[in-house]
Design a protein around this motif. Structure first.
Motif, PDB file in Angstrom:
ATOM      1  N   ILE A   1       0.047  -1.912  -2.549  1.00 55.18           N
ATOM      2  CA  ILE A   1      -0.007  -1.576  -1.129  1.00 55.18           C
ATOM      3  C   ILE A   1      -0.570  -0.168  -0.948  1.00 55.18           C
ATOM      4  CG2 ILE A   1       1.898  -3.090  -0.436  1.00 55.18           C
ATOM      5  CD1 ILE A   1       3.711  -0.577  -0.401  1.00 55.18           C
ATOM      6  N   PHE A   2      -1.237   0.015   0.166  1.00 50.58           N
ATOM      7  CA  PHE A   2      -1.646   1.340   0.617  1.00 50.58           C
ATOM      8  C   PHE A   2      -1.056   1.517   2.006  1.00 50.58           C
ATOM      9  CE2 PHE A   2      -4.685   3.766   3.282  1.00 50.58           C
ATOM     10  CZ  PHE A   2      -4.543   5.007   2.678  1.00 50.58           C
ATOM     11  N   VAL A   3      -0.294   2.604   2.191  1.00 47.49           N
ATOM     12  CA  VAL A   3       0.402   2.836   3.459  1.00 47.49           C
ATOM     13  C   VAL A   3      -0.214   4.055   4.140  1.00 47.49           C
ATOM     14  CG1 VAL A   3       2.644   3.094   4.576  1.00 47.49           C
ATOM     15  CG2 VAL A   3       2.498   1.991   2.333  1.00 47.49           C
ATOM     16  N   PRO A   4      -1.049   3.854   5.156  1.00 44.81           N
ATOM     17  CA  PRO A   4      -1.666   4.991   5.855  1.00 44.81           C
ATOM     18  C   PRO A   4      -0.674   5.644   6.818  1.00 44.81           C
ATOM     19  CG  PRO A   4      -2.438   2.927   6.796  1.00 44.81           C
ATOM     20  CD  PRO A   4      -1.562   2.563   5.641  1.00 44.81           C
ATOM     21  N   TYR A   5       0.288   6.348   6.247  1.00 46.39           N
ATOM     22  CA  TYR A   5       1.401   6.932   6.995  1.00 46.39           C
ATOM     23  C   TYR A   5       1.069   8.373   7.372  1.00 46.39           C
ATOM     24  CZ  TYR A   5       6.319   8.132   8.009  1.00 46.39           C
ATOM     25  OH  TYR A   5       7.492   8.531   8.611  1.00 46.39           O
ATOM     26  N   LYS A   6       1.365   8.747   8.604  1.00 45.13           N
ATOM     27  CA  LYS A   6       1.131  10.094   9.106  1.00 45.13           C
ATOM     28  C   LYS A   6      -0.302  10.535   8.800  1.00 45.13           C
ATOM     29  CE  LYS A   6       5.990  11.549   9.170  1.00 45.13           C
ATOM     30  NZ  LYS A   6       7.027  12.475   8.684  1.00 45.13           N
ATOM     31  N   GLU A   7      -0.453  11.655   8.068  1.00 41.29           N
ATOM     32  CA  GLU A   7      -1.788  12.225   7.865  1.00 41.29           C
ATOM     33  C   GLU A   7      -2.697  11.331   7.020  1.00 41.29           C
ATOM     34  OE1 GLU A   7      -0.003  12.646   4.116  1.00 41.29           O
ATOM     35  OE2 GLU A   7       0.866  13.180   6.073  1.00 41.29           O
TER      36      GLU A   7
ATOM     37  N   ILE B   1     -10.567   1.659   0.454  1.00 44.44           N
ATOM     38  CA  ILE B   1      -9.448   1.035  -0.245  1.00 44.44           C
ATOM     39  C   ILE B   1      -9.936  -0.267  -0.866  1.00 44.44           C
ATOM     40  CG2 ILE B   1      -7.124   0.084   0.006  1.00 44.44           C
ATOM     41  CD1 ILE B   1      -7.315   3.097   0.472  1.00 44.44           C
ATOM     42  N   PRO B   2      -9.765  -0.463  -2.181  1.00 41.40           N
ATOM     43  CA  PRO B   2     -10.183  -1.728  -2.789  1.00 41.40           C
ATOM     44  C   PRO B   2      -9.678  -2.925  -1.993  1.00 41.40           C
ATOM     45  CG  PRO B   2      -9.516  -0.184  -4.485  1.00 41.40           C
ATOM     46  CD  PRO B   2      -9.191   0.471  -3.174  1.00 41.40           C
ATOM     47  N   ASP B   3     -10.520  -3.932  -1.899  1.00 41.12           N
ATOM     48  CA  ASP B   3     -10.291  -5.046  -0.988  1.00 41.12           C
ATOM     49  C   ASP B   3      -9.038  -5.839  -1.296  1.00 41.12           C
ATOM     50  OD1 ASP B   3     -11.482  -6.523   1.279  1.00 41.12           O
ATOM     51  OD2 ASP B   3     -11.545  -8.175  -0.154  1.00 41.12           O
ATOM     52  N   ASP B   4      -8.578  -5.812  -2.536  1.00 38.63           N
ATOM     53  CA  ASP B   4      -7.409  -6.609  -2.908  1.00 38.63           C
ATOM     54  C   ASP B   4      -6.099  -5.890  -2.636  1.00 38.63           C
ATOM     55  OD1 ASP B   4      -6.622  -5.186  -5.684  1.00 38.63           O
ATOM     56  OD2 ASP B   4      -8.802  -5.416  -5.582  1.00 38.63           O
TER      57      ASP B   4
ATOM     58  N   THR C   1      -3.185  -4.468  -0.351  1.00 42.49           N
ATOM     59  CA  THR C   1      -2.626  -4.750   0.976  1.00 42.49           C
ATOM     60  C   THR C   1      -2.447  -3.450   1.746  1.00 42.49           C
ATOM     61  OG1 THR C   1      -1.449  -6.686   0.121  1.00 42.49           O
ATOM     62  CG2 THR C   1      -0.678  -5.764   2.199  1.00 42.49           C
ATOM     63  N   ILE C   2      -3.028  -3.379   2.929  1.00 37.30           N
ATOM     64  CA  ILE C   2      -2.814  -2.221   3.798  1.00 37.30           C
ATOM     65  C   ILE C   2      -1.561  -2.466   4.627  1.00 37.30           C
ATOM     66  CG2 ILE C   2      -3.728  -0.826   5.677  1.00 37.30           C
ATOM     67  CD1 ILE C   2      -6.505  -1.364   4.706  1.00 37.30           C
ATOM     68  N   VAL C   3      -0.623  -1.548   4.561  1.00 42.32           N
ATOM     69  CA  VAL C   3       0.637  -1.676   5.289  1.00 42.32           C
ATOM     70  C   VAL C   3       0.627  -0.689   6.454  1.00 42.32           C
ATOM     71  CG1 VAL C   3       3.150  -1.515   5.141  1.00 42.32           C
ATOM     72  CG2 VAL C   3       1.848  -2.421   3.206  1.00 42.32           C
ATOM     73  N   TRP C   4       0.499  -1.223   7.647  1.00 44.51           N
ATOM     74  CA  TRP C   4       0.394  -0.377   8.838  1.00 44.51           C
ATOM     75  C   TRP C   4       1.772   0.108   9.280  1.00 44.51           C
ATOM     76  CZ3 TRP C   4      -4.354   0.905   9.111  1.00 44.51           C
ATOM     77  CH2 TRP C   4      -5.389  -0.006   8.879  1.00 44.51           C
ATOM     78  N   PRO C   5       1.974   1.407   9.408  1.00 43.03           N
ATOM     79  CA  PRO C   5       3.265   1.912   9.881  1.00 43.03           C
ATOM     80  C   PRO C   5       3.310   2.013  11.401  1.00 43.03           C
ATOM     81  CG  PRO C   5       1.903   3.741   9.141  1.00 43.03           C
ATOM     82  CD  PRO C   5       1.079   2.489   8.957  1.00 43.03           C
ATOM     83  N   ASP C   6       4.519   1.964  11.944  1.00 38.33           N
ATOM     84  CA  ASP C   6       4.685   2.338  13.339  1.00 38.33           C
ATOM     85  C   ASP C   6       4.712   3.865  13.428  1.00 38.33           C
ATOM     86  OD1 ASP C   6       7.152   3.025  12.319  1.00 38.33           O
ATOM     87  OD2 ASP C   6       8.320   1.804  13.676  1.00 38.33           O
TER      88      ASP C   6
END
Length: 852
Positions: A368-374, A385-388, A390-395
């Protein structure tokens, strides 16, 4: 044909097959004709000793459940017994008993074979030599089989919260199970919780009580957590990771315990490759140097490498890229271009580590890659981000999703997921104490994410787990079968959950209780009642009077009265229940409701104390001050009551968390006048003060006319009804959707309209948050909200759960009948209150107009 299992969670009902449990002398239903019921009393549980360890765990849990429900002792066996009846539990391809039944045609598992976490439950006659009859639970994989067994437990009335909320298991006579059932795969592939900010509850409880010998959160606690996850049909855990807690991997038994329950270990955005740099035992800057990949790559690389090597024998999901130490941004004063370069190198190195220790392509390893805050800024600036992965979107930490998949992101092989909060420590204010996230709000944001393709990974930040029981149940029921809900039914989910435990006849009371509990906290959470901001300007960090008023429209009086009513009602319900049910009710809703009332009473009565002093009424000021002190003492008494429940089982669990800088837990300043006796005051609303001449609140739930995808939704907003201007979905078309309202007669030529909407983010860079307002069919004024996280506007809006937009319109003073129209422009905008003012206009911002 759909048949609802007795005791089954209302949102967990699966369609298309039969799983039903009947008790006592209730006649078998017509739909059960031809299916011989299975009596679990006196049977035993048969498993293959070579099957996965989670099969043994589930079998032991199920055996205990059967014993408690039927009153007849049972156990687990690895070999068939002669002249017996059995429950056979196993994984297809790993259980010789299941495979034998399939081979000889006694069991058809063709629909579930190869599926993800699917199971079948079937009654088979003469399945194996010596066994006359068996209830057979076959799983497409190890967790599928476990879920199947425990779904029968739940249908027999064993709550997933039988240990964590002390829901008693009811003894039943003549239990009969009818089963010809095949489950579907879950809506969301990976479903789990993140234990976070454990400093004030779970750690003190574990260290001084449940794992006193260890003095930490360790394998005994994690075993209980993983058993809960199994009963909830969850499959992953992000362990506690604050510096005060021993790192998960510092207690070697913990990872084996998780695996024995079939639970996948994942980690938060802070912990790359399962490595917890917040724990001194893992990363100590005095020993290890700076957490900076530019200047200290060899040491950081070696730490990640060693962790993956250690964890490789188990099922894990690996967090890729890196941030700073704990919850900080990347170290080093790096330009955006340099950040992208460094993170690209980090991810490449991490994937090499995975391939080295797991012996397969990184593309085949869950990441997973979590684009959290900055980190979201870096991603949006061009980080590839490599296509395989999983991008985990934070609130935004307050429940509002910040970014969802655009058309390109929806096509990624790795898919996407969600990291969602029902507990948080940070600016503008912590909410670590109680769970006050309305189910409708959670559903609206998570379903929106799901519709945009976030179906791979859902992680819920649950703080200390308690008292989050109901929110956790709602989250997992949604993640298992999101189609079992809609925006209207979800508001009944938790009342139904309580009614199933405490009595069906109490359903209307639970609905009213929870509606008012969530509604009151929506405008201001109990943790925010001190009105202080955290990590902010010094003047804002102090306790201050609230914005609620005892004079203007009586919202303070109304608030206290409403809280008192639900507090009294939950207390009354507790007194009506048998002893065995009082503790679970107190844990799940009694404490949150009563403590919320006392926190509001503390601050509002302290505010009234000062207001009476300013008016020179010292006697009533003393009365209000006494009320504030009593409220403060009542919170402490409720904490003691919680911690002493059931002989001290939860001792250390409940406090009013102060976070690191919060002040709401303190007693606010009051002034008591010596030698002046307090006189009885009143806080009930006074009818003669509720006049709103020259102003009206539009009844948004009752439009004169509506067209298109306009939803009137209960269970959200200041007044507990909102207007949703179409569901936000990638293919949503809300063109022409309007809601039209009649306005009262107004003898003026100008009016001001104030619209309060939920502070939703645009779904992605290609979306907007526009809605329109018009009066009498005139020009449409348009509002749009583009929140800048950490800005003063964003902070104010998340604390009150609302934006505020003012519009001024010219009207014909000769016209008696007027209308106001809400126009859907960008799908999904939610309006919670509209106020029309024609008696006391103030300077106001007039939004841009657009012809549609």
């Amino acid at each position: 044909m759909t048949v609802v299992s007795v005791g089954e969670s209302s949102a967990a009902r699966t369609q298309g097959s039969l799983l039903e449990v009947r008790f006592g002398d209730v006649a078998a239903p017509e739909v059960s004709a031809g299916i011989r019921p299975f009596d679990p009393a006196g049977c035993y549980i048969l498993i293959d000793e070579k099957d996965s360890p989670v099969i043994k765990k589930a079998a032991e849990m199920f055996a205990s459940d059967v014993t408690r429900v039927t009153g007849v002792e049972t156990g687990v066996s690895y070999v068939p017994k002669r002249d017996s009846r059995a429950v056979i539990i196993g994984t297809i391809g790993h259980s010789r008993y299941i495979d034998s039944l399939v081979y000889k045609g006694a069991l058809d598992v063709s629909r579930i074979t190869g599926g993800w976490e699917r199971y079948s439950i079937t009654i088979v006659n003469d399945p194996l030599p010596g066994i006359s009859e068996a209830l057979v639970v076959a799983g497409s994989d190890r967790r599928g089989a476990a879920y199947g067994a425990l779904s029968i437990s739940e249908a027999m009335g064993v709550s997933p919260w039988e240990w964590w909320a002390d829901v008693p298991v009811r003894r039943r006579e003549n239990v009969r199970i009818y089963a010809d059932f095949q489950s579907e795969s879950p809506s969301v592939k990976y479903r789990g919780i993140f234990i976070n900010d454990e400093d004030w509850g779970l750690l003190p409880w574990a260290a001084s009580n449940y794992e006193k010998e260890l003095g930490d959160i360790g394998p005994r606690t994690y075993e209980r957590v993983c058993e809960l996850l199994l009963r909830l049909k969850g499959n992953m855990l992000a362990p506690a990771m604050h510096a005060c807690t021993g790192a998960f991997y510092s207690h070697p038994e913990s990872k084996a315990v998780a695996d024995s329950c079939g639970i996948i270990i994942t980690t938060s955005h802070c912990e790359p490759m399962l490595f917890n740099n917040a724990a001194k035992s893992e990363w100590d800057s005095r020993r290890d140097g700076e957490w900076n990949y530019v200047t200290n790559k060899p040491v950081i690389y070696s730490k990640m490498d060693a962790r993956v090597k250690e964890a490789a024998p188990y099922e894990n999901i690996y967090t890729m890229a890196m941030r700073g130490v704990h919850d900080e941004g990347m170290r080093g004063n790096l330009s955006m271009e340099k950040r992208i370069e460094v993170l690209t190198e980090v991810i490449q190195d991490q994937r090499g580590i995975l391939e080295k220790h797991l012996g397969r392509s990184a593309a085949d390893v869950p990441q997973i890659f979590v684009p959290y805050k900055e980190t979201l800024d870096v991603y949006e600036a061009g980080l590839n981000i490599p296509d395989d992965i999983t991008i985990v979107w934070p609130d935004d930490n307050y429940g509002y999703m910040k970014h969802l998949n655009d058309s390109v992101e929806r096509s990624r092989v790795g898919g996407s997921g969600v990291y969602y909060h029902t507990s948080y420590l940070g600016t503008p204010h912590d909410y670590l104490w109680l769970c006050t996230t309305p189910p409708v709000f959670m559903y609206e944001e998570l379903k929106k994410a799901y519709d945009y393709g976030a179906d791979r990974y859902w992680l819920l930040n649950v703080g200390d787990i308690k008292p989050m029981e109901m929110a956790i149940q709602t989250f997992f029921d949604m993640a298992w079968n999101v189609d079992a809900f809609d925006i209207h039914s979800v508001n009944t989910h938790q009342p139904l959950m309580l009614a199933e435990i405490f009595g069906e006849g109490m359903l209307p009371r639970f609905q009213k209780l929870l509606d008012d509990y969530y509604r009151l906290a929506w405008s201001r959470k109990p943790e925010y009642m001190g009105w202080e901001y955290e990590w902010d300007a010094p003047a804002l960090e102090q306790l201050r009077p609230t914005d609620f008023s005892f004079d203007n429209y009586n919202d303070a009086r109304d608030r206290l009265k409403d809280y008192r009513v639900i507090s009294d009602d939950v207390s009354a319900i507790m007194s009506e229940l048998p002893d065995a049910l009082r503790a679970p009710l107190f844990e799940m809703i009694g404490y949150p409701v009563m403590a919320s009332y006392q926190m509001n009473r503390k601050f509002l009565m302290a505010q009234l104390n000062r207001e009476y002093l300013e008016k020179g009424d010292r006697a009533r000021a003393n009365w209000a001050g006494e009320q504030a002190r009593l409220a403060y003492d009542s919170i402490n008494a409720l904490n003691r009551m919680y911690n002493s429940l059931l002989g001290g089982k939860w001792s250390g669990m409940m406090s009013v968390p102060k976070g690191f800088v919060a002040k709401y837990q303190n007693m606010p300043d009051i002034v008591m006048t010596d030698n002046v006796a307090a006189v009885e005051g009143t806080i009930d609303p006074e009818p003669d003060q509720r006049c709103m001449e020259g102003c009206c609140v539009v009844d948004i739930a009752s439009p004169k006319y509506k067209s298109g995808l306009i939803n009137i939704v209960d269970g959200l907003g200041f007044d507990w009804k909102v207007v949703q201007l179409g569901e936000d979905r990638p293919d949503a078309d809300v063109a022409g959707a309007v809601a039209v309202y009649e306005l009262p007669e107004m003898s003026c030529d100008t009016i001001e309209v104030t619209v309060y909407a939920l502070p939703l983010f645009p779904s992605n860079s290609g979306c907007d948050t526009r809605y329109g307002v018009s009066v009498d069919g005139g020009d449409i004024a348009v509002a749009s909200y583009h929140p800048v996280e950490w800005s003063a506007e964003w902070k104010a809006n998340v604390l009150r759960n609302s934006t505020e937009n003012k519009f001024r319109f010219t009207i014909d003073p000769q016209k008696k009948n007027h209308t106001l129209t809400l126009h859907a422009i960008d799908a999904g905008q939610i309006i919670q209150r509209v106020v029309v003012d024609w008696g006391g206009l103030r300077d106001s911002y007039v939004g841009p107009s657009v012809g549609l």
